[in-house]
Design a protein around this motif. Sequence first.
Motif, PDB file in Angstrom:
ATOM      1  N   SER A  54     -27.289 -14.529  17.560  1.00 57.26           N
ATOM      2  CA  SER A  54     -28.383 -13.348  17.912  1.00 57.26           C
ATOM      3  C   SER A  54     -27.991 -12.108  18.658  1.00 57.26           C
TER       4      SER A  54
ATOM      5  N   THR B 155     -24.897 -26.954  27.187  1.00 60.76           N
ATOM      6  CA  THR B 155     -24.803 -25.804  26.124  1.00 60.76           C
ATOM      7  C   THR B 155     -23.287 -25.686  25.811  1.00 60.76           C
TER       8      THR B 155
ATOM      9  N   ALA C  89     -11.610 -10.930  28.024  1.00 56.55           N
ATOM     10  CA  ALA C  89     -12.979  -9.956  28.355  1.00 56.55           C
ATOM     11  C   ALA C  89     -13.322  -9.221  27.092  1.00 56.55           C
ATOM     12  N   VAL C  90     -14.624  -9.404  26.610  1.00 62.54           N
ATOM     13  CA  VAL C  90     -15.292  -8.730  25.594  1.00 62.54           C
ATOM     14  C   VAL C  90     -16.470  -8.111  25.946  1.00 62.54           C
TER      15      VAL C  90
ATOM     16  N   SER D 126     -13.894 -21.043  23.269  1.00 58.06           N
ATOM     17  CA  SER D 126     -13.728 -21.190  24.902  1.00 58.06           C
ATOM     18  C   SER D 126     -13.556 -19.904  25.475  1.00 58.06           C
TER      19      SER D 126
ATOM     20  N   GLY E 180     -23.033 -19.872  23.865  1.00 55.53           N
ATOM     21  CA  GLY E 180     -22.477 -20.297  25.168  1.00 55.53           C
ATOM     22  C   GLY E 180     -23.444 -19.836  26.173  1.00 55.53           C
TER      23      GLY E 180
ATOM     24  N   ILE F 274     -20.719 -11.498  20.230  1.00 57.80           N
ATOM     25  CA  ILE F 274     -19.771 -11.970  19.610  1.00 57.80           C
ATOM     26  C   ILE F 274     -20.096 -12.565  18.309  1.00 57.80           C
ATOM     27  N   GLY F 275     -21.083 -13.508  18.362  1.00 60.19           N
ATOM     28  CA  GLY F 275     -21.757 -14.318  17.271  1.00 60.19           C
ATOM     29  C   GLY F 275     -22.376 -13.578  16.394  1.00 60.19           C
TER      30      GLY F 275
ATOM     31  N   ASP G 276     -32.953 -24.082  19.522  1.00 60.24           N
ATOM     32  CA  ASP G 276     -32.439 -24.393  20.780  1.00 60.24           C
ATOM     33  C   ASP G 276     -31.350 -25.676  20.929  1.00 60.24           C
TER      34      ASP G 276
ATOM     35  N   LEU H 156     -27.406 -19.372  13.767  1.00 63.59           N
ATOM     36  CA  LEU H 156     -28.040 -20.199  14.736  1.00 63.59           C
ATOM     37  C   LEU H 156     -28.260 -19.558  16.198  1.00 63.59           C
ATOM     38  N   SER H 157     -29.697 -19.358  16.654  1.00 63.59           N
ATOM     39  CA  SER H 157     -29.725 -19.524  17.983  1.00 63.59           C
ATOM     40  C   SER H 157     -31.291 -19.368  18.252  1.00 63.59           C
ATOM     41  N   ARG H 158     -31.537 -19.082  19.714  1.00 63.26           N
ATOM     42  CA  ARG H 158     -33.018 -19.306  20.081  1.00 63.26           C
ATOM     43  C   ARG H 158     -34.125 -18.116  19.666  1.00 63.26           C
TER      44      ARG H 158
ATOM     45  N   THR I 298     -19.780  -7.464  26.069  1.00 63.99           N
ATOM     46  CA  THR I 298     -21.033  -8.145  25.879  1.00 63.99           C
ATOM     47  C   THR I 298     -22.133  -8.336  26.733  1.00 63.99           C
ATOM     48  N   GLU I 299     -23.186  -8.787  26.735  1.00 67.52           N
ATOM     49  CA  GLU I 299     -24.335  -9.045  27.932  1.00 67.52           C
ATOM     50  C   GLU I 299     -23.759 -10.195  28.796  1.00 67.52           C
ATOM     51  N   MET I 300     -23.048 -10.947  28.023  1.00 65.04           N
ATOM     52  CA  MET I 300     -22.825 -12.219  29.024  1.00 65.04           C
ATOM     53  C   MET I 300     -21.549 -11.511  30.058  1.00 65.04           C
ATOM     54  N   LEU I 301     -20.771 -10.627  29.468  1.00 65.47           N
ATOM     55  CA  LEU I 301     -19.630 -10.453  30.407  1.00 65.47           C
ATOM     56  C   LEU I 301     -20.083  -9.545  31.574  1.00 65.47           C
TER      57      LEU I 301
HETATM   58  N1  LIG Z   1     -17.919 -11.797  26.248  1.00 62.42           N
HETATM   59  C1  LIG Z   1     -16.743 -12.229  26.937  1.00 62.42           C
HETATM   60  O1  LIG Z   1     -16.117 -11.626  27.470  1.00 62.42           O
HETATM   61  C2  LIG Z   1     -16.577 -13.791  26.664  1.00 62.42           C
HETATM   62  C3  LIG Z   1     -15.211 -14.215  27.283  1.00 62.42           C
HETATM   63  C4  LIG Z   1     -14.793 -15.389  26.967  1.00 62.42           C
HETATM   64  C5  LIG Z   1     -15.546 -16.304  26.332  1.00 62.42           C
HETATM   65  N2  LIG Z   1     -16.627 -15.613  25.704  1.00 62.42           N
HETATM   66  C6  LIG Z   1     -17.594 -16.802  25.026  1.00 62.42           C
HETATM   67  O2  LIG Z   1     -17.815 -16.315  23.929  1.00 62.42           O
HETATM   68  C7  LIG Z   1     -19.171 -16.898  23.158  1.00 62.42           C
HETATM   69  C8  LIG Z   1     -20.237 -15.833  22.914  1.00 62.42           C
HETATM   70  O3  LIG Z   1     -20.238 -14.811  24.081  1.00 62.42           O
HETATM   71  P1  LIG Z   1     -21.086 -13.489  24.194  1.00 62.42           P
HETATM   72  O4  LIG Z   1     -20.193 -12.812  25.114  1.00 62.42           O
HETATM   73  O5  LIG Z   1     -21.297 -13.041  22.874  1.00 62.42           O
HETATM   74  O6  LIG Z   1     -22.415 -13.995  24.902  1.00 62.42           O
HETATM   75  P2  LIG Z   1     -23.802 -13.469  24.609  1.00 62.42           P
HETATM   76  O7  LIG Z   1     -23.917 -12.153  24.354  1.00 62.42           O
HETATM   77  O8  LIG Z   1     -24.478 -14.176  26.088  1.00 62.42           O
HETATM   78  O9  LIG Z   1     -24.301 -14.567  23.507  1.00 62.42           O
HETATM   79  C9  LIG Z   1     -24.427 -15.818  23.701  1.00 62.42           C
HETATM   80  C10 LIG Z   1     -25.202 -16.425  22.397  1.00 62.42           C
HETATM   81  O10 LIG Z   1     -25.400 -17.735  22.645  1.00 62.42           O
HETATM   82  C11 LIG Z   1     -26.627 -18.186  22.234  1.00 62.42           C
HETATM   83  N3  LIG Z   1     -27.050 -19.273  22.869  1.00 62.42           N
HETATM   84  C12 LIG Z   1     -27.222 -19.614  24.121  1.00 62.42           C
HETATM   85  N4  LIG Z   1     -27.730 -20.949  24.560  1.00 62.42           N
HETATM   86  C13 LIG Z   1     -28.218 -21.458  23.362  1.00 62.42           C
HETATM   87  C14 LIG Z   1     -28.831 -22.361  23.059  1.00 62.42           C
HETATM   88  N5  LIG Z   1     -29.130 -23.201  24.085  1.00 62.42           N
HETATM   89  N6  LIG Z   1     -29.105 -22.342  21.710  1.00 62.42           N
HETATM   90  C15 LIG Z   1     -28.746 -21.774  20.978  1.00 62.42           C
HETATM   91  N7  LIG Z   1     -28.187 -20.672  21.059  1.00 62.42           N
HETATM   92  C16 LIG Z   1     -27.642 -20.546  22.427  1.00 62.42           C
HETATM   93  C17 LIG Z   1     -27.498 -16.838  22.566  1.00 62.42           C
HETATM   94  O11 LIG Z   1     -28.570 -16.573  21.898  1.00 62.42           O
HETATM   95  P3  LIG Z   1     -30.062 -17.038  22.131  1.00 62.42           P
HETATM   96  O12 LIG Z   1     -30.168 -16.587  23.744  1.00 62.42           O
HETATM   97  O13 LIG Z   1     -30.893 -16.338  21.349  1.00 62.42           O
HETATM   98  O14 LIG Z   1     -30.410 -18.460  22.194  1.00 62.42           O
HETATM   99  C18 LIG Z   1     -26.440 -15.796  22.070  1.00 62.42           C
HETATM  100  O15 LIG Z   1     -26.688 -15.462  20.888  1.00 62.42           O
HETATM  101  C19 LIG Z   1     -19.626 -17.661  24.483  1.00 62.42           C
HETATM  102  O16 LIG Z   1     -19.311 -18.914  24.120  1.00 62.42           O
HETATM  103  C20 LIG Z   1     -18.809 -17.160  25.661  1.00 62.42           C
HETATM  104  O17 LIG Z   1     -18.622 -18.258  26.516  1.00 62.42           O
HETATM  105  C21 LIG Z   1     -16.963 -14.571  25.987  1.00 62.42           C
END
Ligand SMILES: NC(=O)c1ccc[n+]([C@@H]2O[C@H](COP(=O)([O-])OP(=O)(O)OC[C@H]3O[C@@H](n4cnc5c(N)ncnc54)[C@H](OP(=O)(O)O)[C@@H]3O)[C@@H](O)[C@H]2O)c1
Length: 237
Positions: free
Chosen positions: A9, A111, A188-189, A139, A90, A12-13, A60, A31-33, A191-194
């Motif tokens: 949603s 998760t 590091a990428v 990871s 994640g 990165i995904g 979910d 897939l996502s919520r 995104t909102e998670m970072l």
């Molecule tokens: N960004 C970075 O710097 C970085 C670094 C290292 C690793 N990673 C890993 O890369 C992956 C993607 O990260 P991102 O930065 O793109 O994160 P993000 O923007 O927070 O996106 C996370 C995605 O996971 C989904 N998600 C979370 N809980 C879920 C659940 N219970 N069921 C279904 N979907 C769920 C969220 O969708 P909904 O909220 O819509 O469900 C969202 O689409 C993650 O595994 C993260 O740990 C990221």
Amino acid sequence: MVVMITGASRGIGFETALYFARLDNTEIFALSRNQAGLGQLASECAGLNKSSQVHPLVYDLDLFAENPDSLLKRLPVTVSHIDILINNAGVLINKPFLETDLDEIQRLFYTNCFAPALLIRHLMPFLGGKTVSHVVNISSMGGFQNSMKFPGLAYYSASKAALACLTECLSEELKDSKVVFNCLALGAVQTEMLEEAFPGYKAPLKASEMAEFIGHFARTAHKQMRGKIIPVSLTNP
Ligand SMILES: NC(=O)c1ccc[n+]([C@@H]2O[C@H](COP(=O)([O-])OP(=O)(O)OC[C@H]3O[C@@H](n4cnc5c(N)ncnc54)[C@H](OP(=O)(O)O)[C@@H]3O)[C@@H](O)[C@H]2O)c1
């Protein structure tokens, strides 16, 4: 080619789903919520390549253990084989170790590690068999041995290390199944998670740039490697 990407949603995904939507003859189960995020993805993918299609799965993963059929029954009967599964969904909770409660610990591990494990287990009838499937677990450098560690991310990093180790274990235990397991430990990428983990920090990579790597890796690397944990990082962070 049939591809399933979790956590599509945003971030990165989302960009990885777009990468696959540009290819010929690709069915993407995204897939996502968050319905709105997946709706946005579907509209951005429409028209990128007329021979490919995105199927949003609002779901979910935290509910998967209780009722796996609630997801599996939503796959069309025409789908008998999944070529690529990217366990990308994640969650990150940035909180001091001493203040993190059991619910938060369980959520992080569920998760980030249990849900991918259960998804793989229940999708096994769709993976491997006559044709190879590639499972790519996403990871983090935080969960990579000897990498730099950060306060507030102990459980997040430990849950990602568990996913990486699971990849190695499944590669051995399921080696006769024609399923290739690999794990990418991302740096590091942007995104909102970072932003949640490192507020104000500017990452050197955009989600679309990392998605390009992940998509290409998922399509090709099963021919060269299995059971590997690969660091994919310019900085951390
Ligand atoms: N960004 C970075 O710097 C970085 C670094 C290292 C690793 N990673 C890993 O890369 C992956 C993607 O990260 P991102 O930065 O793109 O994160 P993000 O923007 O927070 O996106 C996370 C995605 O996971 C989904 N998600 C979370 N809980 C879920 C659940 N219970 N069921 C279904 N979907 C769920 C969220 O969708 P909904 O909220 O819509 O469900 C969202 O689409 C993650 O595994 C993260 O740990 C990221």
